[in-house]
Design an enzyme around this catalytic site. Structure first.
Site, PDB file in Angstrom:
ATOM      1  N   SER A 137       1.830  15.414 -13.961  1.00 50.15           N
ATOM      2  CA  SER A 137       0.781  15.538 -14.969  1.00 50.15           C
ATOM      3  C   SER A 137       0.840  16.918 -15.608  1.00 50.15           C
ATOM      4  CB  SER A 137      -0.599  15.335 -14.333  1.00 50.15           C
ATOM      5  OG  SER A 137      -1.631  15.686 -15.238  1.00 50.15           O
ATOM      6  N   TYR A 145      -6.372  17.178  -7.754  1.00 45.70           N
ATOM      7  CA  TYR A 145      -5.393  16.407  -8.525  1.00 45.70           C
ATOM      8  C   TYR A 145      -4.246  17.304  -8.977  1.00 45.70           C
ATOM      9  CZ  TYR A 145      -3.487  13.504 -12.291  1.00 45.70           C
ATOM     10  OH  TYR A 145      -2.651  12.774 -13.103  1.00 45.70           O
ATOM     11  N   THR A 168      -1.880  18.248  -6.040  1.00 44.81           N
ATOM     12  CA  THR A 168      -0.933  17.220  -5.603  1.00 44.81           C
ATOM     13  C   THR A 168       0.193  17.038  -6.616  1.00 44.81           C
ATOM     14  OG1 THR A 168      -2.314  15.470  -6.602  1.00 44.81           O
ATOM     15  CG2 THR A 168      -2.655  15.963  -4.264  1.00 44.81           C
ATOM     16  N   LYS A 169      -0.146  17.109  -7.907  1.00 51.74           N
ATOM     17  CA  LYS A 169       0.881  16.950  -8.929  1.00 51.74           C
ATOM     18  C   LYS A 169       1.804  18.159  -8.974  1.00 51.74           C
ATOM     19  CE  LYS A 169      -0.311  12.878 -10.316  1.00 51.74           C
ATOM     20  NZ  LYS A 169       0.580  11.718 -10.075  1.00 51.74           N
ATOM     21  N   ASN A 178       4.722   6.572  -9.175  1.00 48.68           N
ATOM     22  CA  ASN A 178       3.749   6.535 -10.254  1.00 48.68           C
ATOM     23  C   ASN A 178       2.313   6.377  -9.767  1.00 48.68           C
ATOM     24  OD1 ASN A 178       3.143   6.485 -13.077  1.00 48.68           O
ATOM     25  ND2 ASN A 178       2.840   4.279 -12.943  1.00 48.68           N
ATOM     26  N   ASN A 190       0.867  -1.174   0.000  1.00 44.69           N
ATOM     27  CA  ASN A 190       0.000   0.000   0.000  1.00 44.69           C
ATOM     28  C   ASN A 190       0.905   1.224   0.000  1.00 44.69           C
ATOM     29  OD1 ASN A 190      -1.746   2.090   0.440  1.00 44.69           O
ATOM     30  ND2 ASN A 190      -2.685   1.235   2.277  1.00 44.69           N
TER      31      ASN A 190
END
Length: 214
Positions: A95, A108, A111-112, A43, A16
Site C-alpha cells: 500500500s 496497517y 504490516t504493509k 493480496n 483461510n
C-alpha cells in the site's frame, strides 16, 4: 466462468490465508491439479485504524495475521515448489500507506511496510532459484464496493470526495484492473530481470506527499 470460456483450465479454491495448515493444504491441492505453481500474489488485507493506546490485542492480532502472516504462510508453502521448478514470481500487494504516514494508520502501515522490506530480502535469498519477489503499492483504488458507497453520497458529498482525491492524486483514482495489470507485468517474462522492487501504482499520490492537505 469467463476465463474458462477462453479454453483455459480454471479452478477456484477457498482457504483461510491466516491459517498455516490450511494454506499448505490448499497449495498442495493446486499443485496436484496443475502440476506446478508459477505465480503467487499475496493480496489479503484488512485494516483496524486507531490509536495504539485504544487498540486491543484482538485487533492487533487480526491485522497481523491477515496482512502479514498470510503472506508468510503462502510464501512458505510455494517457495520449495518454485525452487524445484527453478523459477517463479512472488508478488506482494502492499500500500502507499507503507511509504506515507497517515494518523491512526500505524498497524496497517506497519504490516504493509514489513511486506516491502521482506520482499527485498527474499529477492536476495531466492535469486539463486530464479524466484523473483516484487511489491506493488496501490494508492486510491475504486472497487465495486467503493462505487456502491459512493452512490450513497449526495451531490455535495460526491463533490467533496472528488475534490479531496484530486488534491492528493494527480491522476484519476485507480481501478482494480490497474493493479491487476501491474501484477501481470511482474508475473510475466516482461519483468524477467526485475526483483526486489517496490512499484507504486498510486496515480501520482507519492509525488504530492508534501501537500499537508493530503
Amino acid at each position: 466462468a469467463e476465463i474458462a470460456a477462453l479454453g483455459v483450465k480454471v479452478i477456484a479454491y477457498t482457504s483461510n490465508a491466516a491459517d498455516f495448515a490450511d494454506v499448505h493444504a490448499t497449495v498442495e491441492k493446486v499443485l496436484a491439479d496443475f502440476g506446478r505453481i508459477d505465480v503467487l500474489v499475496n493480496n489479503a488485507g484488512i485494516t483496524r485504524d486507531g490509536l495504539m493506546l485504544r487498540m486491543d490485542e484482538a485487533q492487533w492480532d487480526a491485522v497481523i495475521n491477515v496482512n502479514l502472516k498470510s503472506a508468510y504462510n503462502f510464501i512458505h508453502a510455494v517457495t520449495p515448489i518454485m525452487a524445484k521448478q527453478r523459477g517463479g514470481s512472488i508478488i506482494n500487494i502492499s500500500s502507499i500507506h507503507s511509504l506515507m504516514s497517515q494518523p491512526t494508520n500505524m498497524l496497517y502501515a506497519g504490516t504493509k511496510g514489513a511486506m516491502n522490506a521482506a520482499a527485498r530480502v527474499m529477492a536476495l535469498d531466492y535469486a539463486k532459484d530464479n524466484i523473483r519477489v516484487n511489491t506493488i503499492c496501490p494508492g486510491v483504488v475504486i472497487s465495486d464496493v467503493m462505487y456502491d458507497d459512493m452512490d450513497k453520497l449526495d451531490d455535495a458529498g460526491k463533490k467533496q470526495l472528488d475534490a479531496a482525491l484530486h488534491r492528493c492524486q494527480p491522476l484519476e483514482p485507480g481501478r482494480m484492473q490497474d493493479i491487476a495489470n501491474t501484477a501481470l507485468f511482474f508475473a510475466s517474462n516482461m519483468s524477467a530481470n526485475i526483483t526486489g522492487q517496490t512499484l507504486l501504482s498510486d496515480g501520482g499520490t507519492s509525488i504530492k506527499a508534501h501537500d499537508m492537505d493530503c
